[in-house]
Design a protein around this motif. Structure first.
Motif, PDB file in Angstrom:
ATOM      1  N   GLU A 125     -71.150  29.239 -14.492  1.00  0.00           N
ATOM      2  CA  GLU A 125     -72.481  28.827 -14.033  1.00  0.00           C
ATOM      3  C   GLU A 125     -73.342  28.411 -15.217  1.00  0.00           C
ATOM      4  OE1 GLU A 125     -73.060  32.620 -12.758  1.00  0.00           O
ATOM      5  OE2 GLU A 125     -71.822  32.423 -10.975  1.00  0.00           O
ATOM      6  N   GLN A 126     -73.237  29.168 -16.317  1.00  0.00           N
ATOM      7  CA  GLN A 126     -74.006  28.819 -17.506  1.00  0.00           C
ATOM      8  C   GLN A 126     -73.546  27.480 -18.065  1.00  0.00           C
ATOM      9  OE1 GLN A 126     -73.189  32.345 -19.783  1.00  0.00           O
ATOM     10  NE2 GLN A 126     -75.240  33.179 -19.433  1.00  0.00           N
ATOM     11  N   SER A 127     -72.234  27.245 -18.075  1.00  0.00           N
ATOM     12  CA  SER A 127     -71.709  25.975 -18.563  1.00  0.00           C
ATOM     13  C   SER A 127     -72.195  24.824 -17.695  1.00  0.00           C
ATOM     14  CB  SER A 127     -70.174  25.997 -18.581  1.00  0.00           C
ATOM     15  OG  SER A 127     -69.712  26.951 -19.492  1.00  0.00           O
ATOM     16  N   ALA A 128     -72.161  25.024 -16.388  1.00  0.00           N
ATOM     17  CA  ALA A 128     -72.621  23.984 -15.470  1.00  0.00           C
ATOM     18  C   ALA A 128     -74.109  23.721 -15.668  1.00  0.00           C
ATOM     19  CB  ALA A 128     -72.342  24.390 -14.032  1.00  0.00           C
ATOM     20  N   ARG A 129     -74.883  24.780 -15.852  1.00  0.00           N
ATOM     21  CA  ARG A 129     -76.325  24.633 -16.079  1.00  0.00           C
ATOM     22  C   ARG A 129     -76.590  23.859 -17.378  1.00  0.00           C
ATOM     23  NH1 ARG A 129     -79.053  29.890 -17.027  1.00  0.00           N
ATOM     24  NH2 ARG A 129     -77.364  30.496 -15.666  1.00  0.00           N
ATOM     25  N   GLU A 130     -75.831  24.184 -18.416  1.00  0.00           N
ATOM     26  CA  GLU A 130     -76.006  23.472 -19.680  1.00  0.00           C
ATOM     27  C   GLU A 130     -75.643  21.994 -19.539  1.00  0.00           C
ATOM     28  OE1 GLU A 130     -73.884  25.437 -22.786  1.00  0.00           O
ATOM     29  OE2 GLU A 130     -75.278  27.113 -22.854  1.00  0.00           O
ATOM     30  N   GLN A 131     -74.581  21.706 -18.783  1.00  0.00           N
ATOM     31  CA  GLN A 131     -74.202  20.316 -18.555  1.00  0.00           C
ATOM     32  C   GLN A 131     -75.283  19.569 -17.790  1.00  0.00           C
ATOM     33  OE1 GLN A 131     -70.362  20.508 -16.686  1.00  0.00           O
ATOM     34  NE2 GLN A 131     -69.281  20.809 -18.630  1.00  0.00           N
ATOM     35  N   GLU A 132     -75.899  20.235 -16.819  1.00  0.00           N
ATOM     36  CA  GLU A 132     -76.998  19.617 -16.074  1.00  0.00           C
ATOM     37  C   GLU A 132     -78.179  19.345 -16.993  1.00  0.00           C
ATOM     38  OE1 GLU A 132     -77.973  22.193 -12.833  1.00  0.00           O
ATOM     39  OE2 GLU A 132     -76.012  21.943 -11.878  1.00  0.00           O
ATOM     40  N   MET A 133     -78.464  20.301 -17.884  1.00  0.00           N
ATOM     41  CA  MET A 133     -79.572  20.117 -18.813  1.00  0.00           C
ATOM     42  C   MET A 133     -79.300  18.947 -19.753  1.00  0.00           C
ATOM     43  SD  MET A 133     -80.613  24.069 -19.702  1.00  0.00           S
ATOM     44  CE  MET A 133     -81.400  23.584 -21.206  1.00  0.00           C
ATOM     45  N   VAL A 134     -78.071  18.825 -20.239  1.00  0.00           N
ATOM     46  CA  VAL A 134     -77.717  17.716 -21.129  1.00  0.00           C
ATOM     47  C   VAL A 134     -77.848  16.389 -20.383  1.00  0.00           C
ATOM     48  CG1 VAL A 134     -75.794  16.641 -22.364  1.00  0.00           C
ATOM     49  CG2 VAL A 134     -76.266  19.065 -22.664  1.00  0.00           C
ATOM     50  N   ALA A 135     -77.404  16.345 -19.130  1.00  0.00           N
ATOM     51  CA  ALA A 135     -77.523  15.117 -18.338  1.00  0.00           C
ATOM     52  C   ALA A 135     -78.991  14.751 -18.129  1.00  0.00           C
ATOM     53  CB  ALA A 135     -76.817  15.284 -16.997  1.00  0.00           C
ATOM     54  N   ALA A 136     -79.826  15.747 -17.848  1.00  0.00           N
ATOM     55  CA  ALA A 136     -81.256  15.485 -17.661  1.00  0.00           C
ATOM     56  C   ALA A 136     -81.889  14.994 -18.960  1.00  0.00           C
ATOM     57  CB  ALA A 136     -81.963  16.742 -17.172  1.00  0.00           C
ATOM     58  N   LEU A 137     -81.493  15.578 -20.078  1.00  0.00           N
ATOM     59  CA  LEU A 137     -82.040  15.142 -21.370  1.00  0.00           C
ATOM     60  C   LEU A 137     -81.596  13.721 -21.709  1.00  0.00           C
ATOM     61  CD1 LEU A 137     -81.670  18.418 -23.450  1.00  0.00           C
ATOM     62  CD2 LEU A 137     -83.797  17.334 -22.707  1.00  0.00           C
ATOM     63  N   LYS A 138     -80.357  13.383 -21.381  1.00  0.00           N
ATOM     64  CA  LYS A 138     -79.880  12.013 -21.619  1.00  0.00           C
ATOM     65  C   LYS A 138     -80.669  11.017 -20.768  1.00  0.00           C
ATOM     66  CE  LYS A 138     -75.095  12.817 -22.971  1.00  0.00           C
ATOM     67  NZ  LYS A 138     -73.673  12.639 -22.593  1.00  0.00           N
ATOM     68  N   LYS A 139     -80.931  11.401 -19.511  1.00  0.00           N
ATOM     69  CA  LYS A 139     -81.692  10.527 -18.623  1.00  0.00           C
ATOM     70  C   LYS A 139     -83.116  10.328 -19.155  1.00  0.00           C
ATOM     71  CE  LYS A 139     -82.890  10.096 -13.731  1.00  0.00           C
ATOM     72  NZ  LYS A 139     -82.839  10.759 -12.423  1.00  0.00           N
ATOM     73  N   ARG A 140     -83.738  11.418 -19.617  1.00  0.00           N
ATOM     74  CA  ARG A 140     -85.087  11.338 -20.174  1.00  0.00           C
ATOM     75  C   ARG A 140     -85.101  10.482 -21.442  1.00  0.00           C
ATOM     76  NH1 ARG A 140     -88.328  16.766 -21.041  1.00  0.00           N
ATOM     77  NH2 ARG A 140     -88.281  16.661 -18.785  1.00  0.00           N
ATOM     78  N   ALA A 141     -84.078  10.643 -22.285  1.00  0.00           N
ATOM     79  CA  ALA A 141     -83.993   9.849 -23.511  1.00  0.00           C
ATOM     80  C   ALA A 141     -83.855   8.363 -23.186  1.00  0.00           C
ATOM     81  CB  ALA A 141     -82.823  10.308 -24.369  1.00  0.00           C
ATOM     82  N   ALA A 142     -83.078   8.041 -22.166  1.00  0.00           N
ATOM     83  CA  ALA A 142     -82.923   6.638 -21.763  1.00  0.00           C
ATOM     84  C   ALA A 142     -84.254   6.074 -21.271  1.00  0.00           C
ATOM     85  CB  ALA A 142     -81.855   6.517 -20.681  1.00  0.00           C
ATOM     86  N   ARG A 143     -84.994   6.885 -20.484  1.00  0.00           N
ATOM     87  CA  ARG A 143     -86.309   6.426 -20.010  1.00  0.00           C
ATOM     88  C   ARG A 143     -87.262   6.193 -21.174  1.00  0.00           C
ATOM     89  NH1 ARG A 143     -87.962  10.858 -16.504  1.00  0.00           N
ATOM     90  NH2 ARG A 143     -89.981  10.555 -17.490  1.00  0.00           N
ATOM     91  N   LEU A 144     -87.284   7.121 -22.126  1.00  0.00           N
ATOM     92  CA  LEU A 144     -88.167   6.968 -23.284  1.00  0.00           C
ATOM     93  C   LEU A 144     -87.778   5.758 -24.119  1.00  0.00           C
ATOM     94  CD1 LEU A 144     -88.576  10.690 -24.349  1.00  0.00           C
ATOM     95  CD2 LEU A 144     -90.314   9.215 -23.347  1.00  0.00           C
ATOM     96  N   GLU A 145     -86.479   5.531 -24.269  1.00  0.00           N
ATOM     97  CA  GLU A 145     -86.024   4.351 -25.017  1.00  0.00           C
ATOM     98  C   GLU A 145     -86.468   3.070 -24.316  1.00  0.00           C
ATOM     99  OE1 GLU A 145     -81.898   2.587 -26.938  1.00  0.00           O
ATOM    100  OE2 GLU A 145     -81.872   4.467 -25.821  1.00  0.00           O
ATOM    101  N   SER A 146     -86.403   3.063 -23.003  1.00  0.00           N
ATOM    102  CA  SER A 146     -86.857   1.900 -22.241  1.00  0.00           C
ATOM    103  C   SER A 146     -88.352   1.675 -22.438  1.00  0.00           C
ATOM    104  CB  SER A 146     -86.551   2.115 -20.757  1.00  0.00           C
ATOM    105  OG  SER A 146     -87.156   1.127 -19.975  1.00  0.00           O
ATOM    106  N   ARG A 147     -89.123   2.745 -22.451  1.00  0.00           N
ATOM    107  CA  ARG A 147     -90.572   2.634 -22.679  1.00  0.00           C
ATOM    108  C   ARG A 147     -90.874   2.073 -24.058  1.00  0.00           C
ATOM    109  NH1 ARG A 147     -93.309   8.156 -20.309  1.00  0.00           N
ATOM    110  NH2 ARG A 147     -92.834   7.779 -18.132  1.00  0.00           N
ATOM    111  N   VAL A 148     -90.147   2.552 -25.065  1.00  0.00           N
ATOM    112  CA  VAL A 148     -90.370   2.064 -26.430  1.00  0.00           C
ATOM    113  C   VAL A 148     -90.039   0.575 -26.507  1.00  0.00           C
ATOM    114  CG1 VAL A 148     -89.512   2.213 -28.802  1.00  0.00           C
ATOM    115  CG2 VAL A 148     -90.087   4.286 -27.547  1.00  0.00           C
ATOM    116  N   GLU A 149     -88.936   0.167 -25.879  1.00  0.00           N
ATOM    117  CA  GLU A 149     -88.575  -1.257 -25.882  1.00  0.00           C
ATOM    118  C   GLU A 149     -89.650  -2.097 -25.207  1.00  0.00           C
ATOM    119  OE1 GLU A 149     -84.749  -1.311 -24.031  1.00  0.00           O
ATOM    120  OE2 GLU A 149     -83.728  -0.570 -25.836  1.00  0.00           O
TER     121      GLU A 149
END
Length: 85
Positions: A44-68
């Motif tokens: 469960e902890q591993s799955a939660r960490e994977q979800e957090m990493v996916a959410a952070l990647k999605k947020r990073a992509a959004r921020l990169e789009s904003r900067v562009e």
């Protein structure tokens, strides 16, 4: 003068031999403890960490789009903005 050597020689031996061995064994112990904690992690902890990493990647992509978008706007409005930085 001999009192100085009586203190200096054991200190030199300690710092040259005992000190480095002590530091190496300390970090080996820390490494093993970290490895044991990783193995003890539940799925469960591993799955939660994977979800957090996916959410952070999605947020990073959004921020990169904003900067562009901001860079495109600045290029259109203020042509020399990159040279000011």
């Amino acid at each position: 003068m001999s009192n100085m050597w009586a203190i200096a020689v054991p200190l030199i031996v300690f710092f040259a031999v005992v000190g480095p061995v002590w530091v190496v064994f300390h970090y080996i112990t820390v490494w093993k403890r970290m490895k044991a904690e990783q193995r003890a992690q539940t799925p469960e902890q591993s799955a939660r960490e994977q979800e957090m990493v996916a959410a952070l990647k999605k947020r990073a992509a959004r921020l990169e789009s904003r900067v562009e978008t901001l860079e495109r706007l600045l290029d259109a409005e203020v042509a020399e903005w990159r040279n000011r930085i």
